[in-house]
Design an enzyme around this catalytic site. Structure first.
Site, PDB file in Angstrom:
ATOM      1  N   ASP A  88      20.160  52.768  25.904  1.00  0.00           N
ATOM      2  CA  ASP A  88      20.924  53.968  26.290  1.00  0.00           C
ATOM      3  C   ASP A  88      22.246  53.999  25.531  1.00  0.00           C
ATOM      4  O   ASP A  88      22.709  52.979  25.011  1.00  0.00           O
ATOM      5  CB  ASP A  88      21.161  54.029  27.811  1.00  0.00           C
ATOM      6  CG  ASP A  88      22.045  52.911  28.337  1.00  0.00           C
ATOM      7  OD1 ASP A  88      21.973  51.782  27.796  1.00  0.00           O
ATOM      8  OD2 ASP A  88      22.819  53.150  29.288  1.00  0.00           O
ATOM      9  N   ASP A 119      26.486  50.408  19.226  1.00  0.00           N
ATOM     10  CA  ASP A 119      26.386  50.082  20.659  1.00  0.00           C
ATOM     11  C   ASP A 119      25.267  50.892  21.289  1.00  0.00           C
ATOM     12  O   ASP A 119      25.486  51.979  21.757  1.00  0.00           O
ATOM     13  CB  ASP A 119      27.737  50.394  21.318  1.00  0.00           C
ATOM     14  CG  ASP A 119      27.747  50.086  22.800  1.00  0.00           C
ATOM     15  OD1 ASP A 119      26.832  49.381  23.273  1.00  0.00           O
ATOM     16  OD2 ASP A 119      28.660  50.564  23.496  1.00  0.00           O
ATOM     17  N   GLU A 153      22.879  50.419  30.642  1.00  0.00           N
ATOM     18  CA  GLU A 153      24.080  49.624  30.405  1.00  0.00           C
ATOM     19  C   GLU A 153      25.329  50.490  30.454  1.00  0.00           C
ATOM     20  O   GLU A 153      26.358  50.080  30.968  1.00  0.00           O
ATOM     21  CB  GLU A 153      23.977  48.907  29.050  1.00  0.00           C
ATOM     22  CG  GLU A 153      24.930  47.732  28.899  1.00  0.00           C
ATOM     23  CD  GLU A 153      26.331  48.102  28.440  1.00  0.00           C
ATOM     24  OE1 GLU A 153      27.246  47.279  28.602  1.00  0.00           O
ATOM     25  OE2 GLU A 153      26.538  49.219  27.921  1.00  0.00           O
ATOM     26  N   ASP A 180      25.516  42.684  21.712  1.00  0.00           N
ATOM     27  CA  ASP A 180      26.107  43.936  22.205  1.00  0.00           C
ATOM     28  C   ASP A 180      27.625  43.802  22.151  1.00  0.00           C
ATOM     29  O   ASP A 180      28.330  44.403  22.944  1.00  0.00           O
ATOM     30  CB  ASP A 180      25.630  44.186  23.650  1.00  0.00           C
ATOM     31  CG  ASP A 180      25.973  45.587  24.140  1.00  0.00           C
ATOM     32  OD1 ASP A 180      26.278  46.458  23.310  1.00  0.00           O
ATOM     33  OD2 ASP A 180      25.957  45.798  25.370  1.00  0.00           O
ATOM     34  N   HIS A 213      63.957  60.178  58.149  1.00  0.00           N
ATOM     35  CA  HIS A 213      65.209  60.627  57.547  1.00  0.00           C
ATOM     36  C   HIS A 213      66.057  59.382  57.261  1.00  0.00           C
ATOM     37  O   HIS A 213      66.303  58.583  58.169  1.00  0.00           O
ATOM     38  CB  HIS A 213      65.922  61.545  58.542  1.00  0.00           C
ATOM     39  CG  HIS A 213      67.116  62.231  57.973  1.00  0.00           C
ATOM     40  ND1 HIS A 213      68.246  61.562  57.577  1.00  0.00           N
ATOM     41  CD2 HIS A 213      67.346  63.551  57.756  1.00  0.00           C
ATOM     42  CE1 HIS A 213      69.128  62.423  57.119  1.00  0.00           C
ATOM     43  NE2 HIS A 213      68.616  63.657  57.220  1.00  0.00           N
ATOM     44  N   THR A 315      65.752  62.640  50.871  1.00  0.00           N
ATOM     45  CA  THR A 315      66.286  61.438  51.518  1.00  0.00           C
ATOM     46  C   THR A 315      65.324  60.960  52.591  1.00  0.00           C
ATOM     47  O   THR A 315      65.366  61.381  53.724  1.00  0.00           O
ATOM     48  CB  THR A 315      67.653  61.744  52.148  1.00  0.00           C
ATOM     49  OG1 THR A 315      67.507  62.938  52.917  1.00  0.00           O
ATOM     50  CG2 THR A 315      68.717  61.930  51.091  1.00  0.00           C
ATOM     51  N   SER A 399      35.615  41.348  30.687  1.00  0.00           N
ATOM     52  CA  SER A 399      34.416  40.797  31.313  1.00  0.00           C
ATOM     53  C   SER A 399      33.191  41.555  30.817  1.00  0.00           C
ATOM     54  O   SER A 399      33.285  42.723  30.479  1.00  0.00           O
ATOM     55  CB  SER A 399      34.479  40.972  32.837  1.00  0.00           C
ATOM     56  OG  SER A 399      35.770  40.715  33.322  1.00  0.00           O
ATOM     57  N   HIS A 427      31.644  54.083  21.835  1.00  0.00           N
ATOM     58  CA  HIS A 427      32.090  54.952  22.946  1.00  0.00           C
ATOM     59  C   HIS A 427      32.970  56.112  22.478  1.00  0.00           C
ATOM     60  O   HIS A 427      33.392  56.926  23.283  1.00  0.00           O
ATOM     61  CB  HIS A 427      32.848  54.168  24.035  1.00  0.00           C
ATOM     62  CG  HIS A 427      32.007  53.155  24.739  1.00  0.00           C
ATOM     63  ND1 HIS A 427      32.253  52.750  26.030  1.00  0.00           N
ATOM     64  CD2 HIS A 427      30.915  52.463  24.342  1.00  0.00           C
ATOM     65  CE1 HIS A 427      31.354  51.839  26.387  1.00  0.00           C
ATOM     66  NE2 HIS A 427      30.530  51.653  25.372  1.00  0.00           N
TER      67      HIS A 427
HETATM   68 ZN   LIG Z   1      26.683  48.190  24.678  1.00  0.00          ZN
END
Ligand SMILES: [Zn+2]
Length: 457
Positions: A88, A119, A153, A180, A213, A315, A399, A427
């Site tokens: 994908d 990718d 993914e 990847d 207040h 205030t 990550s 992307h």
């Molecule tokens: Zn990828």
């Protein structure tokens, strides 16, 4: 091996045409209108696996897009590698910024432009061609191979964890090969051997039933915005050390070898600072920037809200203050342990003048494979043979959840054998694959299987 390499050299043009066909299928997993394209792309992937000589090829259904599976398991006694990739791709918006249409692959200056070029279709295809070269030229592979190519993914691999758990037996392997990711730069081949983990929290402080207040009540009650600031300053000292007791207990120190590896990387601190627009860099004292980003944990404030933030002045003593905070973790920190340490500490440093609510959000474990692992060494040799240069060993600060899943479910090391480049526009508009890197990658992959076989099980 010469015959296998020759096979690759004589089929370069065909590879390009086949890859273009793969890339022309608009397999955008995020958009429902591409459901039929997802299926078509899965089927193309399966057909390609059959063409190159893999066996037991099939689509395995999930509640979402199918996983394409194929294997070749006739290298008795040799190690088994599980290959992971995805068919994908990301959506193409903003379409107006593409020089050529995203699903009409075009070559310009030695680069192939198309959504998914890098990718991850280009990298999946790299293994297809390396496997094909072995199988067509010698009738066999030096290792046993299992391939899974998933179709979700780019939407968070929502069904992959369950898939891996359900097929744990079938997927059993001696190592996982994931292509990847990227390398440091053109002509700077590298291997990523570590990723950071994460724990994420929301802190809510409530002082009173509603905003007050500040003239009538200022001095009578605590101000949650101020308390929140005080709580947050307890998290880190000026030297960038996290003050949560026990936070560093399980941190695996960077070895001298790792620190030397990082020093060899082409990293220009002045340029980095300029690119970020930061007046100065900042982080834990005693560590270089790369060491801090890759090999040390951090505590970050991701967002803060409290009180009046509109135009002009009001205030008010806010009733509420909220912060989102997170910690990037390194091996061998455990997200659950760190979460408990954080919760206990934030309770301890928050005064009783406000009501505290701590909510744990998502997270993930850090990951690394030992540099001394023989499969990592094998990958290093393969890259050197394919790219003509010894790779540098790097980590990443972010990550990749699937890597931890493989680690946990299969209990075997992963190789992040990626050939993306920093300017590959994954992307983004004008995503591209450097064809020189691609062909070198096919050759490196051919050697990778050889080298893995030499290591044995
Ligand atoms: Zn990828």
């Amino acid at each position: 091996m010469d015959a296998v390499i020759d096979f690759i050299q004589t089929h370069r043009d065909r590879y390009l045409e086949e890859l273009k066909t793969f890339l022309a299928i608009p397999s955008v997993s995020a958009l429902p209108e591409h459901a039929a394209d997802m299926r078509r792309c899965a089927e193309w992937t399966a057909d390609e696996m059959r063409r190159i000589g893999l066996e037991n090829v099939r689509l395995i259904e999930t509640p979402g897009n199918p996983v394409v599976y194929g294997d070749w398991l006739h290298a008795a006694g040799a190690p088994t590698a599980l290959f992971y990739g995805h068919y994908d791709v990301q959506p193409v918006d903003p379409i107006g910024l593409w020089t050529s249409p995203p699903f009409e692959p075009a070559v310009r200056d030695g680069e192939l432009y198309a959504r998914g070029a890098e990718d991850d279709k280009g990298q999946v295809f790299m293994h297809f061609k390396a496997l094909e070269a072995h199988l067509k030229q010698t009738g066999r592979l030096p290792i046993n191979a299992k391939l899974i190519v998933e179709g979700e993914e780019e939407v968070g691999s929502v069904h992959l964890d369950d898939f891996i758990r359900q097929h744990r037996q079938e997927l059993a392997a001696d190592l996982v090969v994931i292509s990847d990711t990227g390398m440091i730069d053109r002509n700077v081949p590298s291997l990523c051997y570590g990723l950071r983990g994460l724990v994420y929290f929301q802190i809510d402080l409530r002082g009173t039933k509603s905003d007050l207040h500040s003239g009538s009540f200022g001095g009578a009650v605590a101000n949650p915005a101020f308390v929140l600031a005080q709580v947050l300053t307890q998290m880190k000292d000026r030297g960038g050390h996290v003050k949560i007791p026990g936070f560093y207990d399980d941190v695996r120190p960077l070895t001298e070898q790792e620190r030397q590896e990082f020093k060899r990387l082409p990293f220009n601190e002045t340029r980095y600072k300029k690119e970020l627009g930061a007046p100065r860099l900042h982080g834990e004292t005693g560590y270089s920037t790369l060491e801090r980003v890759w090999g040390r944990p951090t505590f970050e404030v991701n967002g803060l809200v409290s009180g009046f933030t509109g135009e002009g002045a009001k205030t008010v003593i806010p009733a509420l203050a909220m912060a989102k905070v997170s910690m990037r973790l390194v091996p061998n920190q455990d997200p659950d342990t760190i979460a408990s340490l954080f919760e206990a500490y934030v309770k301890k440093v928050t005064p009783k003048t406000v009501a505290l609510k701590v909510t744990r959000m998502h997270g993930g474990k850090p990951w690394m494979v030992e540099l001394t692992n023989p499969y990592v060494q094998a990958a290093g040799t393969a890259i050197e043979k394919g790219f003509g240069k010894r790779p540098l060993f790097a980590r990443e600060g972010g990550s990749i959840p699937v890597v931890s899943t493989f680690q946990e479910e299969l209990g075997v090391p992963s190789l992040l054998f990626g050939i993306g480049l920093p300017d590959g526009n994954a992307h983004a508009p004008n995503e591209k694959l450097d064809l020189g890197n691609f062909y070198n990658g096919v050759i490196a992959s051919v050697y990778l299987y050889e080298e893995i076989a030499k290591v044995g099980r």
